[in-house]
Write a protein that holds these residues in place. Structure first.
Motif, PDB file in Angstrom:
ATOM      1  N   GLU A 265      -3.859  -1.263  -9.104  1.00 13.57           N
ATOM      2  CA  GLU A 265      -2.929  -1.430  -7.998  1.00 13.57           C
ATOM      3  C   GLU A 265      -1.489  -1.495  -8.495  1.00 13.57           C
ATOM      4  O   GLU A 265      -1.220  -1.953  -9.600  1.00 13.57           O
ATOM      5  CB  GLU A 265      -3.293  -2.698  -7.220  1.00 13.57           C
ATOM      6  CG  GLU A 265      -4.672  -2.576  -6.569  1.00 13.57           C
ATOM      7  CD  GLU A 265      -5.327  -3.922  -6.367  1.00 13.57           C
ATOM      8  OE1 GLU A 265      -4.766  -4.923  -6.826  1.00 13.57           O
ATOM      9  OE2 GLU A 265      -6.407  -3.952  -5.759  1.00 13.57           O
ATOM     10  N   ALA A 266      -0.562  -1.039  -7.683  1.00 17.29           N
ATOM     11  CA  ALA A 266       0.834  -0.926  -8.100  1.00 17.29           C
ATOM     12  C   ALA A 266       1.605  -2.186  -7.733  1.00 17.29           C
ATOM     13  O   ALA A 266       1.481  -2.705  -6.631  1.00 17.29           O
ATOM     14  CB  ALA A 266       1.462   0.289  -7.420  1.00 17.29           C
ATOM     15  N   ARG A 267       2.432  -2.658  -8.677  1.00 18.79           N
ATOM     16  CA  ARG A 267       3.153  -3.905  -8.446  1.00 18.79           C
ATOM     17  C   ARG A 267       4.559  -3.818  -9.025  1.00 18.79           C
ATOM     18  O   ARG A 267       4.770  -3.228 -10.076  1.00 18.79           O
ATOM     19  CB  ARG A 267       2.414  -5.077  -9.086  1.00 18.79           C
ATOM     20  CG  ARG A 267       1.042  -5.334  -8.483  1.00 18.79           C
ATOM     21  CD  ARG A 267       0.353  -6.449  -9.235  1.00 18.79           C
ATOM     22  NE  ARG A 267      -0.770  -6.974  -8.473  1.00 18.79           N
ATOM     23  CZ  ARG A 267      -2.018  -6.604  -8.653  1.00 18.79           C
ATOM     24  NH1 ARG A 267      -2.300  -5.697  -9.550  1.00 18.79           N
ATOM     25  NH2 ARG A 267      -2.991  -7.137  -7.932  1.00 18.79           N
ATOM     26  N   SER A 268       5.529  -4.459  -8.347  1.00 20.33           N
ATOM     27  CA  SER A 268       6.906  -4.495  -8.840  1.00 20.33           C
ATOM     28  C   SER A 268       7.658  -5.610  -8.116  1.00 20.33           C
ATOM     29  O   SER A 268       7.085  -6.350  -7.324  1.00 20.33           O
ATOM     30  CB  SER A 268       7.592  -3.139  -8.612  1.00 20.33           C
ATOM     31  OG  SER A 268       7.658  -2.846  -7.226  1.00 20.33           O
ATOM     32  N   GLN A 269       8.975  -5.735  -8.388  1.00 20.69           N
ATOM     33  CA  GLN A 269       9.844  -6.706  -7.727  1.00 20.69           C
ATOM     34  C   GLN A 269       9.241  -8.111  -7.754  1.00 20.69           C
ATOM     35  O   GLN A 269       9.060  -8.763  -6.730  1.00 20.69           O
ATOM     36  CB  GLN A 269      10.122  -6.277  -6.281  1.00 20.69           C
ATOM     37  CG  GLN A 269      10.787  -4.914  -6.170  1.00 20.69           C
ATOM     38  CD  GLN A 269      10.999  -4.488  -4.739  1.00 20.69           C
ATOM     39  OE1 GLN A 269      11.715  -5.148  -4.001  1.00 20.69           O
ATOM     40  NE2 GLN A 269      10.379  -3.399  -4.341  1.00 20.69           N
ATOM     41  N   MET A 270       8.924  -8.596  -8.960  1.00 20.50           N
ATOM     42  CA  MET A 270       8.221  -9.863  -9.095  1.00 20.50           C
ATOM     43  C   MET A 270       9.191 -11.017  -9.321  1.00 20.50           C
ATOM     44  O   MET A 270      10.282 -10.834  -9.848  1.00 20.50           O
ATOM     45  CB  MET A 270       7.198  -9.800 -10.233  1.00 20.50           C
ATOM     46  CG  MET A 270       7.740  -9.324 -11.557  1.00 20.50           C
ATOM     47  SD  MET A 270       7.864  -7.531 -11.646  1.00 20.50           S
ATOM     48  CE  MET A 270       8.463  -7.299 -13.310  1.00 20.50           C
TER      49      MET A 270
ATOM     50  N   LEU B 255      10.069 -19.105  -0.012  1.00 16.97           N
ATOM     51  CA  LEU B 255      10.536 -17.797  -0.463  1.00 16.97           C
ATOM     52  C   LEU B 255      11.534 -17.230   0.535  1.00 16.97           C
ATOM     53  O   LEU B 255      11.386 -17.411   1.750  1.00 16.97           O
ATOM     54  CB  LEU B 255       9.368 -16.811  -0.591  1.00 16.97           C
ATOM     55  CG  LEU B 255       8.266 -17.116  -1.606  1.00 16.97           C
ATOM     56  CD1 LEU B 255       7.182 -16.045  -1.521  1.00 16.97           C
ATOM     57  CD2 LEU B 255       8.815 -17.212  -3.021  1.00 16.97           C
ATOM     58  N   VAL B 256      12.547 -16.523   0.025  1.00 13.32           N
ATOM     59  CA  VAL B 256      13.442 -15.727   0.865  1.00 13.32           C
ATOM     60  C   VAL B 256      13.495 -14.317   0.297  1.00 13.32           C
ATOM     61  O   VAL B 256      13.263 -14.102  -0.893  1.00 13.32           O
ATOM     62  CB  VAL B 256      14.870 -16.317   0.948  1.00 13.32           C
ATOM     63  CG1 VAL B 256      14.874 -17.635   1.671  1.00 13.32           C
ATOM     64  CG2 VAL B 256      15.497 -16.441  -0.431  1.00 13.32           C
ATOM     65  N   TRP B 257      13.808 -13.359   1.167  1.00  9.09           N
ATOM     66  CA  TRP B 257      13.901 -11.973   0.729  1.00  9.09           C
ATOM     67  C   TRP B 257      14.710 -11.158   1.733  1.00  9.09           C
ATOM     68  O   TRP B 257      14.986 -11.607   2.845  1.00  9.09           O
ATOM     69  CB  TRP B 257      12.511 -11.357   0.568  1.00  9.09           C
ATOM     70  CG  TRP B 257      11.727 -11.245   1.855  1.00  9.09           C
ATOM     71  CD1 TRP B 257      11.776 -10.233   2.779  1.00  9.09           C
ATOM     72  CD2 TRP B 257      10.767 -12.187   2.360  1.00  9.09           C
ATOM     73  NE1 TRP B 257      10.919 -10.470   3.819  1.00  9.09           N
ATOM     74  CE2 TRP B 257      10.281 -11.662   3.590  1.00  9.09           C
ATOM     75  CE3 TRP B 257      10.269 -13.402   1.899  1.00  9.09           C
ATOM     76  CZ2 TRP B 257       9.324 -12.335   4.350  1.00  9.09           C
ATOM     77  CZ3 TRP B 257       9.318 -14.065   2.664  1.00  9.09           C
ATOM     78  CH2 TRP B 257       8.860 -13.532   3.864  1.00  9.09           C
ATOM     79  N   CYS B 258      15.085  -9.951   1.325  1.00  8.33           N
ATOM     80  CA  CYS B 258      15.714  -8.984   2.228  1.00  8.33           C
ATOM     81  C   CYS B 258      14.612  -8.183   2.907  1.00  8.33           C
ATOM     82  O   CYS B 258      13.838  -7.493   2.238  1.00  8.33           O
ATOM     83  CB  CYS B 258      16.646  -8.052   1.463  1.00  8.33           C
ATOM     84  SG  CYS B 258      18.147  -8.838   0.862  1.00  8.33           S
ATOM     85  N   ASP B 259      14.557  -8.285   4.221  1.00  7.91           N
ATOM     86  CA  ASP B 259      13.493  -7.649   4.999  1.00  7.91           C
ATOM     87  C   ASP B 259      14.053  -6.450   5.758  1.00  7.91           C
ATOM     88  O   ASP B 259      15.177  -6.490   6.263  1.00  7.91           O
ATOM     89  CB  ASP B 259      12.903  -8.656   5.980  1.00  7.91           C
ATOM     90  CG  ASP B 259      11.574  -8.218   6.542  1.00  7.91           C
ATOM     91  OD1 ASP B 259      10.539  -8.708   6.061  1.00  7.91           O
ATOM     92  OD2 ASP B 259      11.568  -7.365   7.460  1.00  7.91           O
TER      93      ASP B 259
ATOM     94  N   SER C 287      13.678  -5.921  -2.136  1.00  6.04           N
ATOM     95  CA  SER C 287      13.286  -7.217  -1.578  1.00  6.04           C
ATOM     96  C   SER C 287      14.162  -8.370  -2.066  1.00  6.04           C
ATOM     97  O   SER C 287      14.462  -9.288  -1.315  1.00  6.04           O
ATOM     98  CB  SER C 287      11.827  -7.519  -1.920  1.00  6.04           C
ATOM     99  OG  SER C 287      11.681  -7.872  -3.283  1.00  6.04           O
ATOM    100  N   GLN C 288      14.540  -8.359  -3.368  1.00  4.22           N
ATOM    101  CA  GLN C 288      15.322  -9.446  -3.972  1.00  4.22           C
ATOM    102  C   GLN C 288      14.670 -10.808  -3.728  1.00  4.22           C
ATOM    103  O   GLN C 288      15.350 -11.827  -3.551  1.00  4.22           O
ATOM    104  CB  GLN C 288      16.756  -9.438  -3.447  1.00  4.22           C
ATOM    105  CG  GLN C 288      17.470  -8.106  -3.671  1.00  4.22           C
ATOM    106  CD  GLN C 288      18.842  -8.049  -3.040  1.00  4.22           C
ATOM    107  OE1 GLN C 288      19.713  -8.846  -3.366  1.00  4.22           O
ATOM    108  NE2 GLN C 288      19.043  -7.106  -2.137  1.00  4.22           N
TER     109      GLN C 288
END
Length: 524
Positions: free
Chosen positions: A422-427, A498-502, A485-486
């Protein structure tokens, strides 16, 4: 030596002590005496300003914690149901609140300890789409959100368009993600700020911000928590006019350390990663120094236009991470690889090296360093170019690095954190009081399975002290664009916020990007 002599009565006592010898009376004074228990003022470690947040689609039941005197009898009234709180540890009680079937809204929690109802009562705010903090229609593009905990309060920093020119802001939020008071501007009123990445120290806040240039101009400014200037803006552009996207900021208990990327002498093809330290208590500035550079593919290559540069500082040591091209002779081309560089307190490079993987031809996508329980913890994402699938999966590796190490990053102990198809990033990692850390990331498995209907999704899990994950969960409502996402977080007691750019307002399209800041709470 004179042999020991025993009198007859003593000899009998030795043999028949229980029967023939008098004994001191047994002290039974402790029986029936109550054990002293330390008084603990009842409190709610997961709440801030009397508020908590939970998602009923994510949790059918949430563990609501109360700190109180050990042995107390505690009842919790929630949604017209009385729930007994069980003591799970000395002075820590948990009431299991059923929320899976309730409507989105605000629910008072009434806590009774030993028959007395507490004056201070929290409220649980529930929502199945996360807590929206900014609205595109009101403030435009919201970027670079960061959470900070200061003296038991939760603060958010970010940049948006609520004023013209665009500025970076600081504002307190409660445990349900609701803004408290008025936002404090952190950047000058005459600068149009594209991004603003902040760190908070002892009564001060530093912001690494970028204004429009060619393409950007980087600045560093330090204020107090009311926005009053402590260190005037420092021009990090060095007169080139070609500062690059990204950068990072950290605090070591005394000084702020900034890292960023800049092209040199107006040459867009060449760039440097730079380091600078600012100490608010004295106003002293150390640096800037150059800690890494691009090359002419012999074998070091260049940076992509959008390259994440991350850094953390522990004591006098900074670990910075980034992705940069490396020429591969077998492939006769450059391949992006993940790097780390360790820097001393004067900006001198101690070690620089590549973060390894277990592929013959690994392609680096992103690396991000975190500070967890006194150690650096870099995570890096790699794809196997020799994989049969043309859409190669991303794998996450990690390492726990002691700040005192003299090892080259290429020799860091390699750990497979998430290694499958599975592909994963922005951790991101968030230090946790009961686990080593909680990890969140944006997962591309849905797009890998069907690029037409798939989308980027956010997952989370716990990590133990060997970086091994627990069961993963998905935050289903989040909508993201690639590298956008940041995501980052902080703990409230055992909970993680958690916070992020949605990107739900723009439908998840990079061509129609409309980032808004959303929040979610993970319960533990």
């Amino acid at each position: 030596m004179t042999p020991a002599r025993f009198t007859a009565p003593l000899f009998v006592c030795v043999l028949l002590s229980a029967m023939a010898c008098p004994e001191a009376p047994e002290d039974n004074s402790h029986i029936g005496t109550p054990v002293e228990t330390e008084f603990v003022e009842p409190s709610f470690p997961q709440a801030l300003n009397g508020a908590l947040w939970a998602n009923p689609d994510l949790y059918a039941v949430v563990p609501f914690r109360i700190l109180a005197t050990s042995g107390s009898y505690i009842e919790v009234l929630f949604n017209e149901e009385v729930i007994l709180a069980n003591e799970i540890d000395d002075s820590t009680f948990v009431a299991a609140l059923p929320i899976g079937e309730i409507q989105d809204g605000v629910y008072p929690i009434t806590v009774t300890v030993n028959g007395e109802t507490l004056d201070s009562q929290p409220s649980l705010h529930t929502g199945r789409q996360g807590q929206q903090i900014t609205n595109w229609d009101e403030v435009g593009s919201a970027q670079t959100p960061r959470l900070h905990v200061v003296d038991g309060k939760l603060f958010l920093t970010w940049a948006d368009n609520r004023e013209s020119p665009r500025r970076t802001w600081l504002q307190e939020i409660n445990g349900a993600g609701q803004l408290q008071g008025t936002p404090v501007p952190l950047t000058p009123a005459d600068k149009d700020v594209v991004y603003g990445r902040a760190a908070i120290g002892e009564g001060t806040v530093a912001v690494l911000y970028q204004e429009d240039g060619a393409p950007y101009i980087n600045w560093l400014r330090v204020t107090d928590l009311n926005g009053e200037e402590v260190i005037a803006p420092i021009d990090l552009d060095n007169g080139s006019g070609i500062s690059r996207w990204g950068g990072d900021l950290s605090y070591n208990g005394e000084s702020f350390v900034a890292v960023w990327r800049n092209s040199t002498g107006g040459n867009e093809a060449f760039s440097e990663v730079r380091w600078l330290k600012a100490t608010p208590s004295t106003g002293a500035i150390t640096g800037p120094t150059v800690i890494a550079t691009s090359g002419d593919e012999n074998p070091i290559g260049g940076f992509l236009p959008i390259t994440f540069v991350h850094a953390e500082t522990i004591g006098d040591v900074t670990l910075a991470t980034f992705t940069r091209d490396l020429y591969d002779e077998l492939l006769e081309m450059t391949i992006a690889r993940n790097y780390a560089v360790m820097v001393d307190g004067e900006g001198g490079v101690l070690q620089e090296g590549m973060l390894e993987d277990q592929f013959n031809f690994g392609f680096g996508f992103e690396t991000k360093v975190h500070q967890i329980k006194g150690s650096f913890v870099p995570l890096w994402t790699v794809a196997d170019l020799m994989h049969d699938d043309t859409n190669q999966p991303h794998q996450i590796y990690g390492s726990i690095v002691d700040p005192s190490t003299t090892a080259n990053p290429s020799d860091y102990l390699l750990t497979e954190v998430l290694i499958d198809s599975e592909a994963r990033s922005q951790m991101t990692l968030v230090e946790h009081p009961e686990h080593f850390a909680v990890m969140a990331w944006v997962d591309e498995r849905s797009r890998a399975q069907d690029i037409a209907t798939g989308r980027y999704e956010m997952f989370f899990t716990i990590l133990d002290n060997e970086l091994q994950p627990g069961e993963e969960r998905k935050i289903d409502h989040g909508v993201f664009v690639v590298d956008g996402s940041q995501v980052n977080g902080q703990t409230l007691g055992p909970n993680v916020v958690l916070v992020w750019c949605d990107e739900r307002k723009g439908g998840g399209s990079v061509l129609n990007s409309k980032p808004e800041i959303f929040m979610e709470t993970l319960w533990y």
